[in-house]
Design a protein around this motif. Sequence first.
Motif, mmCIF file in Angstrom:
data_model
loop_
_atom_site.group_PDB
_atom_site.id
_atom_site.type_symbol
_atom_site.label_atom_id
_atom_site.label_comp_id
_atom_site.label_asym_id
_atom_site.label_seq_id
_atom_site.Cartn_x
_atom_site.Cartn_y
_atom_site.Cartn_z
ATOM 1 N N VAL A 184 0.845 -1.200 0.000
ATOM 2 C CA VAL A 184 0.000 0.000 0.000
ATOM 3 C C VAL A 184 0.879 1.250 0.000
ATOM 4 O O VAL A 184 0.638 2.207 -0.754
ATOM 5 N N ASP A 185 1.914 1.255 0.831
ATOM 6 C CA ASP A 185 2.827 2.405 0.882
ATOM 7 C C ASP A 185 3.554 2.593 -0.444
ATOM 8 O O ASP A 185 3.762 3.725 -0.901
ATOM 9 N N PHE A 186 3.949 1.499 -1.070
ATOM 10 C CA PHE A 186 4.563 1.587 -2.401
ATOM 11 C C PHE A 186 3.594 2.258 -3.379
ATOM 12 O O PHE A 186 3.964 3.141 -4.146
ATOM 13 N N SER A 187 2.345 1.799 -3.368
ATOM 14 C CA SER A 187 1.340 2.352 -4.289
ATOM 15 C C SER A 187 1.122 3.837 -4.040
ATOM 16 O O SER A 187 1.008 4.623 -4.988
ATOM 17 N N ASN A 188 1.061 4.228 -2.762
ATOM 18 C CA ASN A 188 0.853 5.644 -2.430
ATOM 19 C C ASN A 188 2.002 6.523 -2.918
ATOM 20 O O ASN A 188 1.815 7.714 -3.176
ATOM 21 N N GLU A 189 3.191 5.941 -3.034
ATOM 22 C CA GLU A 189 4.360 6.683 -3.509
ATOM 23 C C GLU A 189 4.612 6.443 -5.001
ATOM 24 O O GLU A 189 5.657 6.844 -5.524
ATOM 25 N N ASP A 190 3.647 5.812 -5.674
ATOM 26 C CA ASP A 190 3.773 5.500 -7.110
ATOM 27 C C ASP A 190 5.022 4.682 -7.418
ATOM 28 O O ASP A 190 5.702 4.890 -8.434
ATOM 29 N N ILE A 191 5.336 3.745 -6.539
ATOM 30 C CA ILE A 191 6.444 2.827 -6.750
ATOM 31 C C ILE A 191 5.877 1.496 -7.230
ATOM 32 O O ILE A 191 5.021 0.899 -6.570
ATOM 33 N N THR A 192 6.330 1.040 -8.381
ATOM 34 C CA THR A 192 5.868 -0.236 -8.919
ATOM 35 C C THR A 192 6.756 -1.365 -8.424
ATOM 36 O O THR A 192 7.981 -1.292 -8.525
ATOM 37 N N CYS A 193 6.135 -2.383 -7.877
ATOM 38 C CA CYS A 193 6.851 -3.603 -7.500
ATOM 39 C C CYS A 193 6.754 -4.552 -8.700
ATOM 40 O O CYS A 193 5.692 -5.111 -8.983
ATOM 41 N N TRP A 194 7.869 -4.722 -9.412
ATOM 42 C CA TRP A 194 7.847 -5.473 -10.659
ATOM 43 C C TRP A 194 7.871 -6.986 -10.440
ATOM 44 O O TRP A 194 7.499 -7.748 -11.332
ATOM 45 N N HIS A 195 8.320 -7.382 -9.270
ATOM 46 C CA HIS A 195 8.363 -8.817 -8.957
ATOM 47 C C HIS A 195 8.303 -8.965 -7.444
ATOM 48 O O HIS A 195 8.948 -8.211 -6.716
ATOM 49 N N LEU A 196 7.518 -9.925 -6.989
ATOM 50 C CA LEU A 196 7.382 -10.172 -5.553
ATOM 51 C C LEU A 196 7.422 -11.669 -5.297
ATOM 52 O O LEU A 196 6.675 -12.436 -5.910
ATOM 53 N N HIS A 197 8.320 -12.066 -4.405
ATOM 54 C CA HIS A 197 8.381 -13.473 -3.987
ATOM 55 C C HIS A 197 8.397 -13.509 -2.470
ATOM 56 O O HIS A 197 9.278 -12.924 -1.830
ATOM 57 N N SER A 198 7.407 -14.178 -1.893
ATOM 58 C CA SER A 198 7.292 -14.249 -0.441
ATOM 59 C C SER A 198 7.196 -15.705 -0.002
ATOM 60 O O SER A 198 6.356 -16.454 -0.516
ATOM 61 N N GLN A 199 8.069 -16.089 0.903
ATOM 62 C CA GLN A 199 7.990 -17.399 1.543
ATOM 63 C C GLN A 199 8.333 -17.211 3.008
ATOM 64 O O GLN A 199 8.890 -16.178 3.384
ATOM 65 N N PRO A 200 7.961 -18.162 3.854
ATOM 66 C CA PRO A 200 8.188 -17.963 5.292
ATOM 67 C C PRO A 200 9.627 -17.557 5.615
ATOM 68 O O PRO A 200 10.578 -18.243 5.264
ATOM 69 N N GLY A 201 9.749 -16.385 6.238
ATOM 70 C CA GLY A 201 11.053 -15.895 6.654
ATOM 71 C C GLY A 201 11.822 -15.124 5.621
ATOM 72 O O GLY A 201 12.931 -14.639 5.891
ATOM 73 N N GLU A 202 11.254 -14.957 4.432
ATOM 74 C CA GLU A 202 12.000 -14.291 3.357
ATOM 75 C C GLU A 202 11.059 -13.551 2.418
ATOM 76 O O GLU A 202 9.992 -14.043 2.065
ATOM 77 N N LEU A 203 11.491 -12.372 2.031
ATOM 78 C CA LEU A 203 10.726 -11.553 1.104
ATOM 79 C C LEU A 203 11.685 -10.961 0.077
ATOM 80 O O LEU A 203 12.733 -10.423 0.440
ATOM 81 N N LYS A 204 11.344 -11.096 -1.211
ATOM 82 C CA LYS A 204 12.193 -10.563 -2.278
ATOM 83 C C LYS A 204 11.351 -9.677 -3.193
ATOM 84 O O LYS A 204 10.250 -10.061 -3.601
ATOM 85 N N LEU A 205 11.881 -8.503 -3.511
ATOM 86 C CA LEU A 205 11.174 -7.525 -4.333
ATOM 87 C C LEU A 205 12.096 -7.008 -5.430
ATOM 88 O O LEU A 205 13.312 -6.889 -5.231
ATOM 89 N N ILE A 206 11.503 -6.657 -6.557
ATOM 90 C CA ILE A 206 12.260 -5.958 -7.598
ATOM 91 C C ILE A 206 11.573 -4.639 -7.877
ATOM 92 O O ILE A 206 10.354 -4.593 -8.129
ATOM 93 N N ILE A 207 12.355 -3.576 -7.818
ATOM 94 C CA ILE A 207 11.841 -2.237 -8.111
ATOM 95 C C ILE A 207 12.846 -1.546 -9.046
ATOM 96 O O ILE A 207 13.971 -2.006 -9.233
ATOM 97 N N SER A 208 12.422 -0.446 -9.643
ATOM 98 C CA SER A 208 13.325 0.330 -10.491
ATOM 99 C C SER A 208 14.370 1.025 -9.628
ATOM 100 O O SER A 208 14.079 1.458 -8.507
ATOM 101 N N GLN A 209 15.570 1.158 -10.159
ATOM 102 C CA GLN A 209 16.644 1.760 -9.375
ATOM 103 C C GLN A 209 16.345 3.206 -8.990
ATOM 104 O O GLN A 209 16.768 3.667 -7.933
ATOM 105 N N HIS A 210 15.578 3.918 -9.830
ATOM 106 C CA HIS A 210 15.287 5.316 -9.482
ATOM 107 C C HIS A 210 14.332 5.423 -8.282
ATOM 108 O O HIS A 210 14.181 6.495 -7.698
#
Length: 297
Positions: A184-210
């Motif tokens: 939700v916070d990403f969306s409010n800041e107009d940040i696109t999460c291009w990839h999301l992987h969530s498993q117990p104990g670990e979270l991985k995200l891909i965003i633009s470098q800017h």
Amino acid sequence: MGLRLNGSGKAPTVDLESSKNNLDLSALQGTPVITGWFGQGVDGELALLGRGGSDHTATAIANIVDAEKVILWKDVAGVLPINPRWGIETTAIHYLGYGEAMELSRLDTPVLHPATVEPLASVGIPLEIMHLYREKEFAQTVIGPDIYDEYRVKGVGCLASVAYLSIDILSLEEQSKNLGQLLVDFSNEDITCWHLHSQPGELKLIISQHDLSKSQQIVTKHFQSPSVETYSAMISLVGNGTEQEQLSLFDELDNRWDLELLSQSPHSLRMLAKEIDIKSILVEMCERFNLCNTLHQ
């Protein structure tokens, strides 16, 4: 028509179920002309759709009234296999499945927004993309049900300059509680999460470098500080295929460019590239997959 939207003020999509229930078919006489981009938000006030809102309005209405097909008139020759900003000359893809079209639109094509295709996929309504100045020709690109035949890469999506954020999480309760708020916070800041992987104990995200600095601040609000690795690009090879077919192709490409496998779906193979000269990779890929002149036939 009384379209209802999923949001207030600024909404991402049309609420199809609520809009169907609110539809007055008797108001549609002759050849209706319907404006796009806006509707009633969840708060009862006027709300606006975002990027691709006009096309999304058209496909949402097609879903609501069970249309035979949708035609979008564009000033470009259909959906191209690769974004023309890379300077690679290609011809339009004649046919894309819904899943293929959504993957390509998520990543790189300027012609379509993912929300354009979604209302049609659930009910099987075809989408035709026509050129504004070539009305006597057939559709440049047709989008319909996904077909699983011979594995063939139909398009290459490429998002340059991405960052891979990895977050270790000790508490599963914290992970489930805070992940939604993070997005939700990403969306409010107009940040696109291009990839999301969530498993117990670990979270991985891909965003633009800017967006990296702001993203790190948001992540740290909800979790511990993430580890970050940067890549020159995230590349998606779009085409319906089996997992084994995709893995065989990845092995071939990895030997050439030292790529990192990110994810697989029935419609795409996503990879990360460290190579600085991304355009040279894309040129070779287009040549390898015959994207410049064969998909139009």
